[in-house]
Design a protein around this motif. Structure first.
Motif, mmCIF file in Angstrom:
data_model
loop_
_atom_site.group_PDB
_atom_site.id
_atom_site.type_symbol
_atom_site.label_atom_id
_atom_site.label_comp_id
_atom_site.label_asym_id
_atom_site.label_seq_id
_atom_site.Cartn_x
_atom_site.Cartn_y
_atom_site.Cartn_z
ATOM 1 N N GLU A 128 -15.336 -8.003 -11.693
ATOM 2 C CA GLU A 128 -15.360 -8.730 -9.576
ATOM 3 C C GLU A 128 -14.158 -8.370 -8.505
ATOM 4 O O GLU A 128 -13.861 -7.338 -8.018
ATOM 5 C CB GLU A 128 -15.504 -9.947 -9.543
ATOM 6 C CG GLU A 128 -15.624 -10.434 -7.732
ATOM 7 C CD GLU A 128 -14.080 -10.515 -7.132
ATOM 8 O OE1 GLU A 128 -14.936 -9.861 -5.632
ATOM 9 O OE2 GLU A 128 -13.407 -10.455 -7.562
ATOM 10 N N GLU A 129 -13.233 -8.110 -9.915
ATOM 11 C CA GLU A 129 -11.765 -8.020 -8.581
ATOM 12 C C GLU A 129 -11.587 -6.607 -8.838
ATOM 13 O O GLU A 129 -10.739 -5.999 -7.461
ATOM 14 C CB GLU A 129 -10.562 -8.311 -9.630
ATOM 15 C CG GLU A 129 -10.757 -10.185 -9.500
ATOM 16 C CD GLU A 129 -10.603 -10.695 -7.834
ATOM 17 O OE1 GLU A 129 -10.449 -10.284 -7.357
ATOM 18 O OE2 GLU A 129 -9.999 -12.615 -7.813
ATOM 19 N N ILE A 213 -14.935 -3.819 4.179
ATOM 20 C CA ILE A 213 -13.818 -3.100 3.131
ATOM 21 C C ILE A 213 -14.335 -1.667 3.368
ATOM 22 O O ILE A 213 -15.315 -1.132 2.093
ATOM 23 C CB ILE A 213 -14.043 -3.717 2.136
ATOM 24 C CG1 ILE A 213 -13.893 -6.267 1.786
ATOM 25 C CG2 ILE A 213 -12.634 -3.547 1.388
ATOM 26 C CD1 ILE A 213 -14.238 -5.952 1.091
ATOM 27 N N TRP A 215 -11.560 1.464 0.320
ATOM 28 C CA TRP A 215 -10.582 1.854 -0.446
ATOM 29 C C TRP A 215 -10.177 2.940 0.230
ATOM 30 O O TRP A 215 -11.760 3.984 -1.018
ATOM 31 C CB TRP A 215 -10.653 1.352 -1.312
ATOM 32 C CG TRP A 215 -10.956 -0.292 -1.408
ATOM 33 C CD1 TRP A 215 -10.095 -1.583 -1.168
ATOM 34 C CD2 TRP A 215 -10.329 -1.474 -2.680
ATOM 35 N NE1 TRP A 215 -9.949 -2.690 -1.391
ATOM 36 C CE2 TRP A 215 -10.699 -2.424 -2.621
ATOM 37 C CE3 TRP A 215 -11.196 -1.357 -4.244
ATOM 38 C CZ2 TRP A 215 -10.245 -3.292 -3.796
ATOM 39 C CZ3 TRP A 215 -11.027 -2.166 -5.347
ATOM 40 C CH2 TRP A 215 -10.856 -3.069 -4.522
ATOM 41 N N ARG A 288 -10.400 -3.252 6.098
ATOM 42 C CA ARG A 288 -11.162 -4.405 6.620
ATOM 43 C C ARG A 288 -11.588 -4.669 8.078
ATOM 44 O O ARG A 288 -10.518 -4.549 8.701
ATOM 45 C CB ARG A 288 -10.979 -5.727 5.833
ATOM 46 C CG ARG A 288 -10.497 -5.306 4.377
ATOM 47 C CD ARG A 288 -10.493 -6.687 3.108
ATOM 48 N NE ARG A 288 -10.144 -5.937 1.930
ATOM 49 C CZ ARG A 288 -10.479 -6.886 0.636
ATOM 50 N NH1 ARG A 288 -11.512 -7.611 0.623
ATOM 51 N NH2 ARG A 288 -9.871 -6.479 0.069
ATOM 52 N N ALA A 356 -12.682 -10.849 1.966
ATOM 53 C CA ALA A 356 -12.674 -10.776 1.097
ATOM 54 C C ALA A 356 -13.875 -10.496 0.339
ATOM 55 O O ALA A 356 -15.137 -10.987 0.782
ATOM 56 C CB ALA A 356 -12.640 -11.846 0.216
ATOM 57 N N GLY A 357 -13.866 -9.636 -0.108
ATOM 58 C CA GLY A 357 -14.892 -8.964 -0.973
ATOM 59 C C GLY A 357 -15.519 -10.122 -1.961
ATOM 60 O O GLY A 357 -14.622 -10.644 -2.301
ATOM 61 N N HIS A 382 -4.747 -14.296 -4.188
ATOM 62 C CA HIS A 382 -4.087 -13.524 -5.071
ATOM 63 C C HIS A 382 -2.877 -13.282 -4.974
ATOM 64 O O HIS A 382 -2.563 -12.344 -5.206
ATOM 65 C CB HIS A 382 -4.422 -12.143 -4.481
ATOM 66 C CG HIS A 382 -5.738 -11.450 -4.429
ATOM 67 N ND1 HIS A 382 -6.227 -10.257 -4.645
ATOM 68 C CD2 HIS A 382 -7.274 -11.943 -5.318
ATOM 69 C CE1 HIS A 382 -8.159 -10.440 -4.949
ATOM 70 N NE2 HIS A 382 -8.217 -11.444 -5.746
HETATM 71 C C1 GLV Z 1 -11.504 -9.299 -4.053
HETATM 72 O O1 GLV Z 1 -10.840 -10.295 -4.318
HETATM 73 C C2 GLV Z 1 -11.215 -7.743 -2.621
HETATM 74 O O2 GLV Z 1 -11.211 -9.082 -2.016
HETATM 75 O O3 GLV Z 1 -10.923 -6.938 -2.906
#
Ligand code: GLV
Ligand code: MN
Ligand code: MN
Length: 409
Positions: A128-129, A213, A215, A288, A356-357, A382
């Motif tokens: 997940e992370e 989100i 990246w 985000r 958070a995702g 985190h």
């Molecule tokens: C996962 O924890 C994220 O939100 O990046």
């Protein structure tokens, strides 16, 4: 049959403690990266606890672990889950709470002698992370149809080690037919990881959705050179340029609005030597926002600033937007059942969005989903300081239990 099933809080706290010992760090957190030896040990424990609870355990081709409790009818299950992988030096509850809370809920149904119409499945989603294998929510993303399996299998960590090879190495490469089934509803219990519930003085929150989100992978190319003989006017220092991009990410988010966030969390200068001008920097950017247009706008402004920097300094900057998880409002019906469960327990129904995702995002793309948040101390996560009070955890797990019961019956 007992009228009011409740979580066995002692069992839940005990198992959270047990799991927190796997990959425990000196600072009181955990490092249990996806598909590491620590992840394998955690999975082995989880499998034992699932079997002890009478669940039929299966592992799919992404390493997702599913424990099934049969229902009165052979219909779509209610899924309850989260993840047990962690970030590096992360907290002990980010992930495990949702998996062990689900297991505690199933145990509470057993203890109360309650059968449900729908089967209930407890899921541990792989990776997940997304810190070892980027991007986040990789395995739920494959199950949800967002990523190809081949894409997931080829994701590599910083040492070039492939996802598929690690899955095989730790003994958790299962079969495609053993993936979690399409769910009648999905529930994920999680620590809030933000300050909203603490500010409101509320132990548990009803999550209305997950923000968008995105990246980026940013590569800055300058020229490596000796730190002595190279005059400042001739330099093309990639790290100096990158530092301006780090500041730009922070500034862009601050200038956008109160809820926009922007982070550079990973940055590698090369060759990373004391007496050499950095010739290359590879860094991340994470933006985000709940509004898709605002999110896109931040990325476009970042690109424009990178181009301008490039023109001014002679370094080249490439920006690869490799992953976007769109903002996702949760199913109104599921959110309503969670709120009703809070009411049943005499808890306030405080609604909030997730910054958070979570795997709930990709599950929600396919069917009704919702999440329950537990207050985080100081809003921190985190990091090793992540903490939630035992009483809040118990309250959150009981909301999960009652919401699951409402949805499964
Ligand atoms: C996962 O924890 C994220 O939100 O990046
Ligand atoms: Mn998490
Ligand atoms: Mn996390």
């Amino acid at each position: 049959m007992k009228a009011n099933p409740r979580i066995d809080a002692e069992w839940l706290h005990g198992r959270l403690e047990d799991l927190a010992r796997v990959g425990a760090t000196a600072g009181g957190g955990v490092t249990r990266l996806a598909l590491s030896d620590e992840d394998r040990v955690g999975r082995d424990l989880l499998r034992d606890w699932m079997e002890e609870a009478g669940l039929a355990v299966r592992v799919d081709d992404l390493g997702n672990m599913t424990g099934r409790r049969e229902g009165r009818e052979r219909i779509a299950p209610v899924l309850l889950g989260s993840h047990i992988d962690s970030v590096r030096r992360g907290g002990r509850f980010d992930g495990p709470l949702g998996v062990l809370g689900a297991l505690a809920a199933v145990r509470a149904l057993d203890a109360a002698g309650i059968e449900t119409r729908h089967p209930i499945e407890v899921v541990n989603w792989t990776n997940e992370e997304g810190v070892r294998f980027e991007p986040a929510m990789l395995a739920s993303g494959v199950v949800g149809g967002r990523f190809d399996r081949a894409y997931a299998y080829d994701r590599a960590d910083r040492d070039g080690v492939r996802f598929e090879d690690e899955l095989r190495r730790i003994g958790y490469l299962g079969r495609e037919e053993d993936r979690p089934e399409s769910a009648a509803a999905y529930l994920e219990l999680h620590v809030e990881q933000g300050p909203v519930l603490e500010d409101a003085g509320v132990p548990v929150g009803v999550v209305e959705g997950i923000v968008g989100i995105t990246w980026l992978n940013v590569t800055v190319e300058g020229q490596a050179d000796h730190a002595g003989p190279s005059p400042m006017r001739l330099r093309r220092d990639a790290l100096v340029a990158a530092s301006r991009l780090v500041a730009a990410v922070d500034r862009l988010a601050r200038e956008t609005d109160e809820i926009a966030v922007g982070t550079v969390g990973r940055l590698v200068p090369e060759p990373n030597l004391i007496n050499t001008v950095p010739g290359r920097v590879v860094m991340s950017a994470d933006f985000r926002h709940p509004d898709p247009a605002t999110l896109d706008g931040m990325v476009e402004r970042f690109r424009a600033q990178a181009e301008q920097l490039s023109a001014e300094t002679g370094v080249s900057v490439t920006v690869d937007r490799f992953w976007t998880s769109e903002a996702t409002p949760f199913d109104v019906g599921v959110v309503g059942e969670i709120a009703a469960a809070c009411e049943e327990l005499g808890l306030p129904q405080h609604r909030l969005w997730s910054g958070a995702g979570h795997d709930a995002k990709y599950v929600a793309d396919r069917g009704p989903a919702g999440m329950i948040f537990v207050r985080s101390r100081g809003g921190l996560s985190h990091c090793e300081e992540e903490f939630s009070e035992p009483a809040d955890i118990e309250a959150g797990a009981n909301v999960l239990l009652l919401a699951a019961l409402r949805l499964a019956d």
